[in-house]
Scaffold this motif. Structure first.
Motif, PDB file in Angstrom:
ATOM      1  N   ALA A 246       0.841  -1.204   0.000  1.00 43.94           N
ATOM      2  CA  ALA A 246       0.000   0.000   0.000  1.00 43.94           C
ATOM      3  C   ALA A 246       0.875   1.252   0.000  1.00 43.94           C
ATOM      4  CB  ALA A 246      -0.944   0.003   1.197  1.00 43.94           C
ATOM      5  N   ALA A 247       1.983   1.227   0.759  1.00 46.33           N
ATOM      6  CA  ALA A 247       2.895   2.368   0.804  1.00 46.33           C
ATOM      7  C   ALA A 247       3.541   2.594  -0.565  1.00 46.33           C
ATOM      8  CB  ALA A 247       3.962   2.156   1.873  1.00 46.33           C
ATOM      9  N   GLU A 248       3.956   1.517  -1.229  1.00 47.64           N
ATOM     10  CA  GLU A 248       4.556   1.655  -2.559  1.00 47.64           C
ATOM     11  C   GLU A 248       3.540   2.186  -3.564  1.00 47.64           C
ATOM     12  OE1 GLU A 248       6.617  -1.864  -3.836  1.00 47.64           O
ATOM     13  OE2 GLU A 248       7.791  -1.932  -1.980  1.00 47.64           O
ATOM     14  N   ASP A 249       2.319   1.685  -3.502  1.00 50.07           N
ATOM     15  CA  ASP A 249       1.267   2.163  -4.401  1.00 50.07           C
ATOM     16  C   ASP A 249       0.977   3.647  -4.155  1.00 50.07           C
ATOM     17  OD1 ASP A 249       1.104  -0.435  -5.372  1.00 50.07           O
ATOM     18  OD2 ASP A 249      -0.735  -0.915  -4.274  1.00 50.07           O
ATOM     19  N   PHE A 250       0.920   4.027  -2.875  1.00 47.90           N
ATOM     20  CA  PHE A 250       0.664   5.427  -2.520  1.00 47.90           C
ATOM     21  C   PHE A 250       1.794   6.314  -3.032  1.00 47.90           C
ATOM     22  CE2 PHE A 250       0.735   9.182   0.134  1.00 47.90           C
ATOM     23  CZ  PHE A 250      -0.592   9.579   0.099  1.00 47.90           C
ATOM     24  N   ALA A 251       3.043   5.864  -2.832  1.00 43.67           N
ATOM     25  CA  ALA A 251       4.203   6.636  -3.289  1.00 43.67           C
ATOM     26  C   ALA A 251       4.177   6.794  -4.809  1.00 43.67           C
ATOM     27  CB  ALA A 251       5.497   5.962  -2.845  1.00 43.67           C
ATOM     28  N   ALA A 252       3.827   5.728  -5.527  1.00 45.90           N
ATOM     29  CA  ALA A 252       3.774   5.797  -6.994  1.00 45.90           C
ATOM     30  C   ALA A 252       2.736   6.825  -7.447  1.00 45.90           C
ATOM     31  CB  ALA A 252       3.457   4.424  -7.581  1.00 45.90           C
ATOM     32  N   GLU A 253       1.566   6.807  -6.823  1.00 43.91           N
ATOM     33  CA  GLU A 253       0.523   7.776  -7.180  1.00 43.91           C
ATOM     34  C   GLU A 253       0.949   9.206  -6.843  1.00 43.91           C
ATOM     35  OE1 GLU A 253      -2.167   7.187  -9.049  1.00 43.91           O
ATOM     36  OE2 GLU A 253      -1.316   5.174  -9.178  1.00 43.91           O
ATOM     37  N   TYR A 254       1.584   9.383  -5.691  1.00 42.76           N
ATOM     38  CA  TYR A 254       2.082  10.698  -5.267  1.00 42.76           C
ATOM     39  C   TYR A 254       3.090  11.231  -6.296  1.00 42.76           C
ATOM     40  CZ  TYR A 254       4.625  14.145  -2.457  1.00 42.76           C
ATOM     41  OH  TYR A 254       5.239  15.294  -1.998  1.00 42.76           O
ATOM     42  N   LEU A 255       4.030  10.376  -6.705  1.00 46.74           N
ATOM     43  CA  LEU A 255       5.060  10.804  -7.647  1.00 46.74           C
ATOM     44  C   LEU A 255       4.490  11.044  -9.046  1.00 46.74           C
ATOM     45  CD1 LEU A 255       7.933   8.502  -6.382  1.00 46.74           C
ATOM     46  CD2 LEU A 255       7.728  10.980  -6.051  1.00 46.74           C
ATOM     47  N   LYS A 256       3.503  10.248  -9.448  1.00 47.81           N
ATOM     48  CA  LYS A 256       2.843  10.496 -10.735  1.00 47.81           C
ATOM     49  C   LYS A 256       2.169  11.864 -10.722  1.00 47.81           C
ATOM     50  CE  LYS A 256       0.992   6.151 -11.217  1.00 47.81           C
ATOM     51  NZ  LYS A 256       0.035   5.184 -11.784  1.00 47.81           N
ATOM     52  N   ALA A 257       1.573  12.225  -9.599  1.00 49.24           N
ATOM     53  CA  ALA A 257       0.940  13.541  -9.473  1.00 49.24           C
ATOM     54  C   ALA A 257       1.977  14.659  -9.552  1.00 49.24           C
ATOM     55  CB  ALA A 257       0.154  13.627  -8.164  1.00 49.24           C
ATOM     56  N   LYS A 258       3.247  14.331  -9.235  1.00 49.05           N
ATOM     57  CA  LYS A 258       4.340  15.310  -9.325  1.00 49.05           C
ATOM     58  C   LYS A 258       4.992  15.316 -10.702  1.00 49.05           C
ATOM     59  CE  LYS A 258       4.266  16.608  -4.978  1.00 49.05           C
ATOM     60  NZ  LYS A 258       3.937  17.963  -4.586  1.00 49.05           N
ATOM     61  N   GLY A 259       4.449  14.508 -11.638  1.00 47.84           N
ATOM     62  CA  GLY A 259       4.929  14.533 -13.010  1.00 47.84           C
ATOM     63  C   GLY A 259       5.810  13.376 -13.433  1.00 47.84           C
ATOM     64  N   LEU A 260       6.103  12.441 -12.549  1.00 44.41           N
ATOM     65  CA  LEU A 260       6.921  11.295 -12.920  1.00 44.41           C
ATOM     66  C   LEU A 260       6.046  10.245 -13.600  1.00 44.41           C
ATOM     67  CD1 LEU A 260       8.570  12.748 -10.608  1.00 44.41           C
ATOM     68  CD2 LEU A 260       9.641  10.548 -10.247  1.00 44.41           C
ATOM     69  N   LYS A 261       6.679   9.412 -14.420  1.00 48.65           N
ATOM     70  CA  LYS A 261       5.964   8.354 -15.150  1.00 48.65           C
ATOM     71  C   LYS A 261       6.479   6.999 -14.667  1.00 48.65           C
ATOM     72  CE  LYS A 261       5.124   6.499 -19.710  1.00 48.65           C
ATOM     73  NZ  LYS A 261       5.883   6.032 -20.825  1.00 48.65           N
ATOM     74  N   LEU A 262       5.560   6.122 -14.296  1.00 48.23           N
ATOM     75  CA  LEU A 262       5.935   4.794 -13.805  1.00 48.23           C
ATOM     76  C   LEU A 262       6.449   3.922 -14.945  1.00 48.23           C
ATOM     77  CD1 LEU A 262       6.003   2.887 -11.343  1.00 48.23           C
ATOM     78  CD2 LEU A 262       3.718   2.119 -12.016  1.00 48.23           C
ATOM     79  N   ILE A 263       7.627   3.332 -14.746  1.00 48.87           N
ATOM     80  CA  ILE A 263       8.231   2.411 -15.714  1.00 48.87           C
ATOM     81  C   ILE A 263       8.070   0.972 -15.215  1.00 48.87           C
ATOM     82  CG2 ILE A 263      10.377   1.722 -16.873  1.00 48.87           C
ATOM     83  CD1 ILE A 263       9.325   4.541 -17.674  1.00 48.87           C
ATOM     84  N   ALA A 264       8.366   0.746 -13.929  1.00 45.52           N
ATOM     85  CA  ALA A 264       8.268  -0.603 -13.350  1.00 45.52           C
ATOM     86  C   ALA A 264       8.119  -0.485 -11.837  1.00 45.52           C
ATOM     87  CB  ALA A 264       9.518  -1.409 -13.685  1.00 45.52           C
ATOM     88  N   ASN A 265       7.496  -1.497 -11.261  1.00 46.02           N
ATOM     89  CA  ASN A 265       7.478  -1.571  -9.800  1.00 46.02           C
ATOM     90  C   ASN A 265       7.906  -2.974  -9.384  1.00 46.02           C
ATOM     91  OD1 ASN A 265       5.052  -2.637 -10.774  1.00 46.02           O
ATOM     92  ND2 ASN A 265       3.961  -2.174  -8.898  1.00 46.02           N
ATOM     93  N   ASN A 266       8.516  -3.035  -8.215  1.00 36.36           N
ATOM     94  CA  ASN A 266       9.058  -4.284  -7.674  1.00 36.36           C
ATOM     95  C   ASN A 266       9.952  -5.004  -8.688  1.00 36.36           C
ATOM     96  OD1 ASN A 266       5.919  -4.259  -6.362  1.00 36.36           O
ATOM     97  ND2 ASN A 266       7.658  -4.239  -4.987  1.00 36.36           N
ATOM     98  N   TYR A 267      10.866  -4.248  -9.296  1.00 43.12           N
ATOM     99  CA  TYR A 267      11.810  -4.812 -10.259  1.00 43.12           C
ATOM    100  C   TYR A 267      12.853  -5.629  -9.504  1.00 43.12           C
ATOM    101  CZ  TYR A 267      15.417  -5.232 -13.791  1.00 43.12           C
ATOM    102  OH  TYR A 267      16.352  -5.734 -14.654  1.00 43.12           O
ATOM    103  N   ARG A 268      13.015  -6.882  -9.908  1.00 42.12           N
ATOM    104  CA  ARG A 268      13.951  -7.776  -9.223  1.00 42.12           C
ATOM    105  C   ARG A 268      15.055  -8.242 -10.159  1.00 42.12           C
ATOM    106  NH1 ARG A 268       9.019  -8.855  -6.968  1.00 42.12           N
ATOM    107  NH2 ARG A 268       8.979  -9.007  -4.700  1.00 42.12           N
ATOM    108  N   SER A 269      16.234  -8.394  -9.568  1.00 39.58           N
ATOM    109  CA  SER A 269      17.352  -9.044 -10.248  1.00 39.58           C
ATOM    110  C   SER A 269      18.004  -9.949  -9.209  1.00 39.58           C
ATOM    111  CB  SER A 269      18.366  -8.004 -10.756  1.00 39.58           C
ATOM    112  OG  SER A 269      19.169  -7.534  -9.693  1.00 39.58           O
ATOM    113  N   ARG A 270      19.061 -10.618  -9.599  1.00 36.51           N
ATOM    114  CA  ARG A 270      19.751 -11.476  -8.631  1.00 36.51           C
ATOM    115  C   ARG A 270      20.427 -10.658  -7.534  1.00 36.51           C
ATOM    116  NH1 ARG A 270      25.436 -12.614 -10.355  1.00 36.51           N
ATOM    117  NH2 ARG A 270      25.789 -11.289 -12.171  1.00 36.51           N
ATOM    118  N   PHE A 271      20.561  -9.354  -7.742  1.00 36.57           N
ATOM    119  CA  PHE A 271      21.219  -8.483  -6.768  1.00 36.57           C
ATOM    120  C   PHE A 271      20.271  -7.944  -5.709  1.00 36.57           C
ATOM    121  CE2 PHE A 271      23.422  -7.995 -10.866  1.00 36.57           C
ATOM    122  CZ  PHE A 271      24.640  -8.561 -10.517  1.00 36.57           C
ATOM    123  N   GLY A 272      18.994  -7.824  -6.052  1.00 31.31           N
ATOM    124  CA  GLY A 272      18.036  -7.256  -5.105  1.00 31.31           C
ATOM    125  C   GLY A 272      16.792  -6.771  -5.822  1.00 31.31           C
TER     126      GLY A 272
END
Length: 113
Positions: free
Chosen positions: A7-33
């Motif tokens: 819920a916090a990540e979703d809220f942050a994404a919406e907050y940042l979109k309202a500030k003009g950022l565009k979502l590319i990916a969420n919870n992106y994983r690799s072998r590093f983290g």
């Protein structure tokens, strides 16, 4: 991840979109983290760590982003950039203790690679 963390990540994404950022990916994983959010701010890619702490019993949200955590984010971002092509980027942090805009703290360029 628990429901509150998502819920916090979703809220942050919406907050940042309202500030003009565009979502590319969420919870992106690799072998590093994992990177919570990858967004675009103008010409820059932004790798974002979201931290939610409802109390400070185990330290605040900001203190939980250790050097080890930063290293994992940086390595994961480098992997993403290898796959997608090198581009200008930065590392931001979104801290909150409640899920509302009054309790969100967005730190641009919170750390560097």
């Amino acid at each position: 991840m628990n429901d509150q963390g998502q819920a916090a990540e979703d809220f942050a994404a919406e907050y940042l979109k309202a500030k003009g950022l565009k979502l590319i990916a969420n919870n992106y994983r690799s072998r590093f983290g994992e990177i919570d959010l990858i967004m675009r701010d103008g010409e820059s890619l932004v790798f974002i760590e979201v931290r939610f702490r409802k109390n400070k019993a185990f330290g605040g949200a900001e203190e939980s982003i250790t050097a080890s955590k930063q290293h994992k984010i940086i390595m994961t971002a480098a992997y993403f950039l290898q796959q997608q092509g090198n581009q200008a980027c930065r590392f931001d942090v979104v801290l909150m203790d409640k899920l509302d805009a009054q309790h969100i703290h967005w730190i641009k360029n919170a750390f560097e690679a």
